[in-house]
Write a protein that holds these residues in place. Structure first.
Motif, PDB file in Angstrom:
ATOM      1  N   ASN A  55       0.817  -1.218   0.000  1.00  0.00           N
ATOM      2  CA  ASN A  55       0.000   0.000   0.000  1.00  0.00           C
ATOM      3  C   ASN A  55       0.851   1.269   0.000  1.00  0.00           C
ATOM      4  O   ASN A  55       0.497   2.268   0.622  1.00  0.00           O
ATOM      5  CB  ASN A  55      -0.957   0.010   1.198  1.00  0.00           C
ATOM      6  CG  ASN A  55      -2.299   0.644   0.854  1.00  0.00           C
ATOM      7  OD1 ASN A  55      -2.610   0.849  -0.306  1.00  0.00           O
ATOM      8  ND2 ASN A  55      -3.081   0.967   1.865  1.00  0.00           N
ATOM      9  N   ILE A  56       1.993   1.211  -0.712  1.00  0.00           N
ATOM     10  CA  ILE A  56       2.876   2.377  -0.800  1.00  0.00           C
ATOM     11  C   ILE A  56       3.398   2.525  -2.228  1.00  0.00           C
ATOM     12  O   ILE A  56       3.311   1.606  -3.035  1.00  0.00           O
ATOM     13  CB  ILE A  56       4.088   2.282   0.166  1.00  0.00           C
ATOM     14  CG1 ILE A  56       4.898   1.003  -0.110  1.00  0.00           C
ATOM     15  CG2 ILE A  56       3.653   2.345   1.616  1.00  0.00           C
ATOM     16  CD1 ILE A  56       6.206   0.933   0.633  1.00  0.00           C
ATOM     17  N   LYS A  58       6.899   4.521  -4.483  1.00  0.00           N
ATOM     18  CA  LYS A  58       8.216   5.128  -4.235  1.00  0.00           C
ATOM     19  C   LYS A  58       8.979   5.271  -5.550  1.00  0.00           C
ATOM     20  O   LYS A  58       8.930   4.389  -6.408  1.00  0.00           O
ATOM     21  CB  LYS A  58       9.040   4.264  -3.270  1.00  0.00           C
ATOM     22  CG  LYS A  58      10.408   4.841  -2.913  1.00  0.00           C
ATOM     23  CD  LYS A  58      11.123   3.958  -1.913  1.00  0.00           C
ATOM     24  CE  LYS A  58      12.531   4.457  -1.618  1.00  0.00           C
ATOM     25  NZ  LYS A  58      12.558   5.779  -0.988  1.00  0.00           N
ATOM     26  N   GLY A  66       5.268   7.398  -0.782  1.00  0.00           N
ATOM     27  CA  GLY A  66       4.578   7.239   0.501  1.00  0.00           C
ATOM     28  C   GLY A  66       3.268   6.509   0.292  1.00  0.00           C
ATOM     29  O   GLY A  66       3.133   5.735  -0.667  1.00  0.00           O
ATOM     30  N   ASN A  67       2.301   6.759   1.167  1.00  0.00           N
ATOM     31  CA  ASN A  67       0.994   6.129   0.983  1.00  0.00           C
ATOM     32  C   ASN A  67       0.169   6.925  -0.029  1.00  0.00           C
ATOM     33  O   ASN A  67       0.628   7.935  -0.575  1.00  0.00           O
ATOM     34  CB  ASN A  67       0.266   5.972   2.312  1.00  0.00           C
ATOM     35  CG  ASN A  67       0.005   7.303   3.011  1.00  0.00           C
ATOM     36  OD1 ASN A  67      -0.255   8.319   2.363  1.00  0.00           O
ATOM     37  ND2 ASN A  67       0.063   7.303   4.337  1.00  0.00           N
TER      38      ASN A  67
END
Length: 601
Positions: A55-56, A58, A66-67
């Motif tokens: 659930n991220i 990058k 991030g989220n």
């Protein structure tokens, strides 16, 4: 505008990060993840990765990510709170705003500070000379100093008020210490709640100490083995899990949790490398604990105690977890009463083998129910099928229900269409918005529903607290009576306290409803009629006998071993004759011996 952390977590759990990011950049599937051009720096090769399982997102060049909320706020250059509001509206996810209560937060900070200092005091004790008894006990249970430090265990001295005195010297108020359940008022003054006990700290999700559990080191069967902090302004038993501290990322990464029953089970699991082990806190598993787990994983392996009560708890807990959409498996640990004992006796490899051979929840229930019914008998088989109604009521997915029906049809030889009509078509599933309310109502029902036997037992103990020792091990079903039994434990352990004063404080501390308070006072009033000692002793015998017979019937429902049944039947027959209370206790001792012989205890 402010939002609660649990509401933000709920929003993140419902958002699909690949959908949020995919709305603004083109993503392509890459294994379990997605990749695309980073929107935060000039990018010519796809360096922006999105992980749905974690659930991220990058960027591996500029580090942005991030989220889903963080990504949205960065991309549209808006605040985090604005991103929350817009995402909730865009994806039709409800989220409540709230106003911070700074007065309450300041009050809670005071309580957190007291708990922190109490915890530090307990921790210091365990490695002092006075704590040697605790270290020796833990060493025998396979818990080494490294695990003690990692889990921040402590020791409550075998002294009347050492913690209370320590906290008062530090400047804390008597009423605050008592409100947190760390000490109590008695006729001889204030005394520590936890004495001569190993201390297990219980943490909030944010990592603050909010409560304690204590394991006695006394060799006295009349002393409760475990006691826990009561509900306080910063702690509610049904909303926390033991072992959750710092485990959020680990649970998300490994994507499963081992759900156990006791503190020592969790500690042993951690000792052997199973760092995803958690446990409920001396109460039946609640819907809110399930919601807490759901934030980190969808997969649960249940490993509760192997006795009859443990198996029934597995069934109750599984229904809550299945209603929340978990994938559930159940461990069967042969020749051990709980995970702690199994790990100590058979080691890590045997436990891993048990995990590999664990049963999917439907297969576990089928095996459990099969032991209760004679499937060669038509009426019995019909009741057996009815047992699955609650399970199917908590399965949301149509495909999943169909697969379970296929399996049940294959196992029983009953047409799938008939099973569909019985277990699905005529068995309405609780819709998503009704789920939590449904289980919370069931928990309330347990509180208000008190059997006549439990009610009479409470009244009898109110009349003479010494009688508690005969009923302390009974399987109380009503959560209302369970709370009263916690009080009996405290009073029985400390006979010099002012009963009436302590009882009044207990009622206020436990936040009973007006209906419950009325029920309590009626019970206590009725207990005043128990004045004749001879009649009181006779009533003690009859109530104990009723519990004894109930226990025999409950056990017989689960056992089909002929030799066992015959031995127990001989005891049961004697119970219907006129025997003395001493003879009754002897029969009960024999019964427990038979249970131990057949590995039921």
């Amino acid at each position: 505008m402010r939002y609660r952390s649990e509401d933000i977590e709920n929003l993140l759990n419902q958002l699909r990060i690949e959908e949020v990011v995919g709305d603004v950049i083109e993503l392509k599937k890459s294994g379990a993840n997605y990749k695309g051009l980073c929107p935060f720096h000039p990018d010519t090769t796809p360096s922006f990765s999105v992980s749905p399982t974690k659930n991220i997102c990058k960027c591996f060049v500029c580090g942005a990510g991030g989220n889903a909320i963080k990504f949205y706020s960065m991309y549209y250059k808006i605040s985090y709170e604005e991103a929350i509001e817009e995402l909730a509206k865009k994806y039709n996810i409800s989220i409540k705003e709230y106003k911070r209560n700074f007065a309450k937060e300041n009050e809670n900070e005071k309580y957190y500070k007291i708990m922190e200092d109490a915890h530090r005091y307990y921790q210091d004790n365990i490695f002092e000379n006075n704590g040697r008894i605790a270290l020796e006990y833990l060493n025998k249970r396979g818990v080494n100093p490294k695990i003690i430090r990692e889990n921040q265990l402590g020791y409550a001295l075998n002294e009347w008020s050492s913690l209370y005195d320590y906290l008062v010297v530090k400047g804390y108020k008597k009423e605050d210490i008592i409100e947190l359940g760390l000490a109590k008022n008695g006729e001889k003054g204030v005394y520590d709640t936890f004495r001569n006990r190993i201390i297990f700290p219980i943490y909030s999700i944010g990592g603050k100490v909010i409560a304690f559990g204590g394991r006695t080191l006394e060799n006295n069967k009349e002393v409760p083995k475990y006691i826990n902090s009561p509900d306080t302004p910063i702690f509610k038993k049904g909303k926390n899990l033991y072992g959750i501290k710092d485990k959020g990322n680990i649970l998300k990464k490994k994507n499963y949790s081992l759900l156990m029953e006791g503190y020592m089970d969790v500690l042993s699991a951690h000792c052997y490398g199973f760092d995803v082990a958690l446990a409920s806190l001396g109460t039946a598993f609640t819907y809110e604990q399930g919601e807490l787990l759901k934030k980190y994983t969808n997969n649960i392996i249940m490993s509760l105690d192997m006795d009859n009560a443990g198996q029934m708890a597995t069934e109750r807990t599984a229904l809550i977890l299945k209603n929340l959409g978990f994938n559930i498996r159940v461990l069967k640990l042969e020749n051990a009463k709980d995970p702690d004992e199994f790990l100590k006796n058979f080691g890590k490899e045997a436990f891993l083998k048990a995990v590999k051979n664990s049963l999917e929840i439907f297969d576990f229930l089928y095996e459990m129910y099969s032991k209760e019914y004679d499937l060669s008998n038509i009426m019995s088989k019909e009741k057996f099928i009815d047992r699955f109604k609650e399970f199917f009521k908590n399965v949301e997915s149509t495909l999943e229900r169909s697969l379970y029906l296929d399996k049940l049809s294959k196992y029983t030889g009953i047409e799938k269409k008939l099973l569909q009509e019985t277990l699905v078509d005529n068995n309405i599933y609780q819709k998503k918005e009704e789920r939590k309310e449904f289980f919370l109502e069931k928990e309330k029902e347990k509180t208000s529903s008190v059997s006549i036997l439990e009610e009479m037992t409470v009244e009898l103990i109110f009349s003479q607290i010494d009688f508690y020792k005969y009923f302390s091990d009974k399987n109380i079903e009503s959560s209302f009576v369970k709370k009263i039994f916690y009080f009996f434990e405290e009073v029985n352990e400390n006979k010099n306290i002012n009963f009436l004063k302590e009882f009044k404080e207990f009622i206020e501390r436990e936040n009973f409803t007006e209906e419950e308070k009325n029920k309590l006072f009626i019970m206590q009033y009725r207990a005043l009629d128990y004045t004749d000692n001879k009649k009181k002793q006779e009533l003690l015998k009859e109530i104990f006998k009723s519990w004894f017979i109930k226990e025999i019937k409950d056990i017989n429902m689960q056992m089909k071993n002929l030799k066992f049944s015959l031995e127990v039947k001989k005891i049961e027959i004697c119970l219907y004759s006129d025997i003395s209370f001493e003879e009754l206790l002897e029969k009960y001792k024999n019964f427990r011996g038979i249970l131990s012989e057949y590995n039921i205890l």
